[in-house]
Design a protein around this motif. Structure first.
Motif, PDB file in Angstrom:
ATOM      1  N   THR A  81      14.259 -24.617  31.476  1.00 56.84           N
ATOM      2  CA  THR A  81      15.702 -24.346  31.487  1.00 56.84           C
ATOM      3  C   THR A  81      16.371 -24.631  30.149  1.00 56.84           C
ATOM      4  O   THR A  81      17.435 -24.084  29.879  1.00 56.84           O
ATOM      5  CB  THR A  81      16.392 -25.164  32.590  1.00 56.84           C
ATOM      6  OG1 THR A  81      16.094 -26.541  32.401  1.00 56.84           O
ATOM      7  CG2 THR A  81      15.935 -24.711  33.959  1.00 56.84           C
ATOM      8  N   ASP A  82      15.784 -25.449  29.295  1.00 56.33           N
ATOM      9  CA  ASP A  82      16.390 -25.782  28.006  1.00 56.33           C
ATOM     10  C   ASP A  82      15.999 -24.820  26.882  1.00 56.33           C
ATOM     11  O   ASP A  82      16.469 -24.969  25.764  1.00 56.33           O
ATOM     12  CB  ASP A  82      16.020 -27.211  27.603  1.00 56.33           C
ATOM     13  CG  ASP A  82      16.622 -28.238  28.540  1.00 56.33           C
ATOM     14  OD1 ASP A  82      17.669 -27.942  29.147  1.00 56.33           O
ATOM     15  OD2 ASP A  82      16.061 -29.335  28.670  1.00 56.33           O
ATOM     16  N   PHE A  83      15.159 -23.851  27.172  1.00 53.12           N
ATOM     17  CA  PHE A  83      14.745 -22.885  26.156  1.00 53.12           C
ATOM     18  C   PHE A  83      15.721 -21.718  26.130  1.00 53.12           C
ATOM     19  O   PHE A  83      16.000 -21.117  27.170  1.00 53.12           O
ATOM     20  CB  PHE A  83      13.336 -22.357  26.453  1.00 53.12           C
ATOM     21  CG  PHE A  83      12.261 -23.378  26.269  1.00 53.12           C
ATOM     22  CD1 PHE A  83      11.585 -23.475  25.071  1.00 53.12           C
ATOM     23  CD2 PHE A  83      11.920 -24.240  27.296  1.00 53.12           C
ATOM     24  CE1 PHE A  83      10.580 -24.410  24.900  1.00 53.12           C
ATOM     25  CE2 PHE A  83      10.930 -25.181  27.142  1.00 53.12           C
ATOM     26  CZ  PHE A  83      10.259 -25.273  25.938  1.00 53.12           C
ATOM     27  N   LYS A  84      16.223 -21.362  24.953  1.00 53.16           N
ATOM     28  CA  LYS A  84      17.183 -20.253  24.857  1.00 53.16           C
ATOM     29  C   LYS A  84      16.544 -18.911  25.191  1.00 53.16           C
ATOM     30  O   LYS A  84      17.218 -17.974  25.582  1.00 53.16           O
ATOM     31  CB  LYS A  84      17.826 -20.213  23.476  1.00 53.16           C
ATOM     32  CG  LYS A  84      16.869 -19.879  22.361  1.00 53.16           C
ATOM     33  CD  LYS A  84      17.561 -19.785  21.031  1.00 53.16           C
ATOM     34  CE  LYS A  84      16.507 -19.522  19.976  1.00 53.16           C
ATOM     35  NZ  LYS A  84      16.870 -18.616  18.972  1.00 53.16           N
ATOM     36  N   GLU A  85      15.224 -18.807  25.080  1.00 51.36           N
ATOM     37  CA  GLU A  85      14.526 -17.564  25.373  1.00 51.36           C
ATOM     38  C   GLU A  85      14.292 -17.361  26.877  1.00 51.36           C
ATOM     39  O   GLU A  85      13.833 -16.318  27.294  1.00 51.36           O
ATOM     40  CB  GLU A  85      13.157 -17.526  24.669  1.00 51.36           C
ATOM     41  CG  GLU A  85      13.223 -17.591  23.160  1.00 51.36           C
ATOM     42  CD  GLU A  85      13.257 -19.018  22.614  1.00 51.36           C
ATOM     43  OE1 GLU A  85      13.368 -19.141  21.398  1.00 51.36           O
ATOM     44  OE2 GLU A  85      13.204 -19.981  23.391  1.00 51.36           O
ATOM     45  N   PHE A  86      14.591 -18.355  27.661  1.00 54.76           N
ATOM     46  CA  PHE A  86      14.313 -18.328  29.099  1.00 54.76           C
ATOM     47  C   PHE A  86      15.619 -18.284  29.874  1.00 54.76           C
ATOM     48  O   PHE A  86      16.529 -19.052  29.614  1.00 54.76           O
ATOM     49  CB  PHE A  86      13.505 -19.569  29.495  1.00 54.76           C
ATOM     50  CG  PHE A  86      13.156 -19.626  30.954  1.00 54.76           C
ATOM     51  CD1 PHE A  86      12.071 -18.929  31.436  1.00 54.76           C
ATOM     52  CD2 PHE A  86      13.909 -20.388  31.834  1.00 54.76           C
ATOM     53  CE1 PHE A  86      11.742 -18.984  32.769  1.00 54.76           C
ATOM     54  CE2 PHE A  86      13.576 -20.450  33.163  1.00 54.76           C
ATOM     55  CZ  PHE A  86      12.490 -19.741  33.650  1.00 54.76           C
ATOM     56  N   THR A  87      15.711 -17.368  30.831  1.00 59.33           N
ATOM     57  CA  THR A  87      16.875 -17.278  31.696  1.00 59.33           C
ATOM     58  C   THR A  87      16.410 -17.201  33.134  1.00 59.33           C
ATOM     59  O   THR A  87      15.425 -16.547  33.447  1.00 59.33           O
ATOM     60  CB  THR A  87      17.713 -16.025  31.360  1.00 59.33           C
ATOM     61  OG1 THR A  87      18.117 -16.099  30.006  1.00 59.33           O
ATOM     62  CG2 THR A  87      18.937 -15.931  32.238  1.00 59.33           C
ATOM     63  N   ASN A  88      17.118 -17.864  33.999  1.00 62.26           N
ATOM     64  CA  ASN A  88      16.791 -17.896  35.407  1.00 62.26           C
ATOM     65  C   ASN A  88      17.899 -17.216  36.190  1.00 62.26           C
ATOM     66  O   ASN A  88      19.071 -17.450  35.937  1.00 62.26           O
ATOM     67  CB  ASN A  88      16.625 -19.346  35.852  1.00 62.26           C
ATOM     68  CG  ASN A  88      16.347 -19.479  37.331  1.00 62.26           C
ATOM     69  OD1 ASN A  88      16.613 -18.599  38.121  1.00 62.26           O
ATOM     70  ND2 ASN A  88      15.810 -20.615  37.714  1.00 62.26           N
ATOM     71  N   CYS A  89      17.518 -16.398  37.146  1.00 61.32           N
ATOM     72  CA  CYS A  89      18.494 -15.747  38.028  1.00 61.32           C
ATOM     73  C   CYS A  89      17.990 -15.900  39.449  1.00 61.32           C
ATOM     74  O   CYS A  89      16.904 -15.432  39.778  1.00 61.32           O
ATOM     75  CB  CYS A  89      18.625 -14.271  37.661  1.00 61.32           C
ATOM     76  SG  CYS A  89      19.700 -13.366  38.772  1.00 61.32           S
ATOM     77  N   SER A  90      18.755 -16.581  40.294  1.00 61.37           N
ATOM     78  CA  SER A  90      18.374 -16.759  41.692  1.00 61.37           C
ATOM     79  C   SER A  90      19.274 -15.907  42.574  1.00 61.37           C
ATOM     80  O   SER A  90      20.493 -15.920  42.420  1.00 61.37           O
ATOM     81  CB  SER A  90      18.500 -18.228  42.096  1.00 61.37           C
ATOM     82  OG  SER A  90      17.606 -19.017  41.365  1.00 61.37           O
ATOM     83  N   LEU A  91      18.659 -15.183  43.474  1.00 62.89           N
ATOM     84  CA  LEU A  91      19.408 -14.370  44.429  1.00 62.89           C
ATOM     85  C   LEU A  91      19.293 -15.002  45.808  1.00 62.89           C
ATOM     86  O   LEU A  91      18.219 -15.410  46.215  1.00 62.89           O
ATOM     87  CB  LEU A  91      18.844 -12.948  44.459  1.00 62.89           C
ATOM     88  CG  LEU A  91      18.781 -12.211  43.124  1.00 62.89           C
ATOM     89  CD1 LEU A  91      18.088 -10.867  43.289  1.00 62.89           C
ATOM     90  CD2 LEU A  91      20.168 -12.032  42.546  1.00 62.89           C
ATOM     91  N   ASN A  92      20.387 -15.077  46.477  1.00 64.70           N
ATOM     92  CA  ASN A  92      20.374 -15.664  47.831  1.00 64.70           C
ATOM     93  C   ASN A  92      20.639 -14.599  48.870  1.00 64.70           C
ATOM     94  O   ASN A  92      21.276 -13.658  48.702  1.00 64.70           O
ATOM     95  CB  ASN A  92      21.439 -16.750  47.933  1.00 64.70           C
ATOM     96  CG  ASN A  92      21.113 -17.907  47.017  1.00 64.70           C
ATOM     97  OD1 ASN A  92      19.963 -18.265  46.862  1.00 64.70           O
ATOM     98  ND2 ASN A  92      22.127 -18.480  46.416  1.00 64.70           N
TER      99      ASN A  92
END
Length: 92
Positions: A81-92
């Motif tokens: 989560t602290d890497f600028k190259e990484f993004t997380n998207c959660s769908l509920n």
């Protein structure tokens, strides 16, 4: 046509070892069933000109001999989560 010209390829994780991925768009589906070691293998194969989408559902873990949190999807969502190259998207 796209398969015949190697524009789109499907590779099992076992075949990715030793490969170098360049100018690739990688989709890793069902990553809740990929071990952390196998995900490290995938991530170490591509260069700066690659993009990767990691898909999965943390509620549908089928890895044998591990707990529900010992998989690539959970590992990446908690440790990257602290890497600028990484993004997380959660769908509920």
């Amino acid at each position: 046509m796209w398969f015949d010209n190697n524009i789109i390829e499907f590779l099992p994780i076992a075949f990715i070892r030793g490969a170098s991925l360049k100018k690739a768009f990688i989709i890793a589906d069902e990553s809740q069933n990929i071990s952390i070691t196998s995900m490290r293998t995938i991530l170490s194969r591509f260069s700066d000109d690659c993009k990767m989408v990691i898909l999965g559902d943390e509620k549908q873990v089928d890895l044998k001999g591990s707990n529900k949190k010992d998989n690539a999807l959970v590992f990446l969502n908690t440790h990257f989560t602290d890497f600028k190259e990484f993004t997380n998207c959660s769908l509920n």
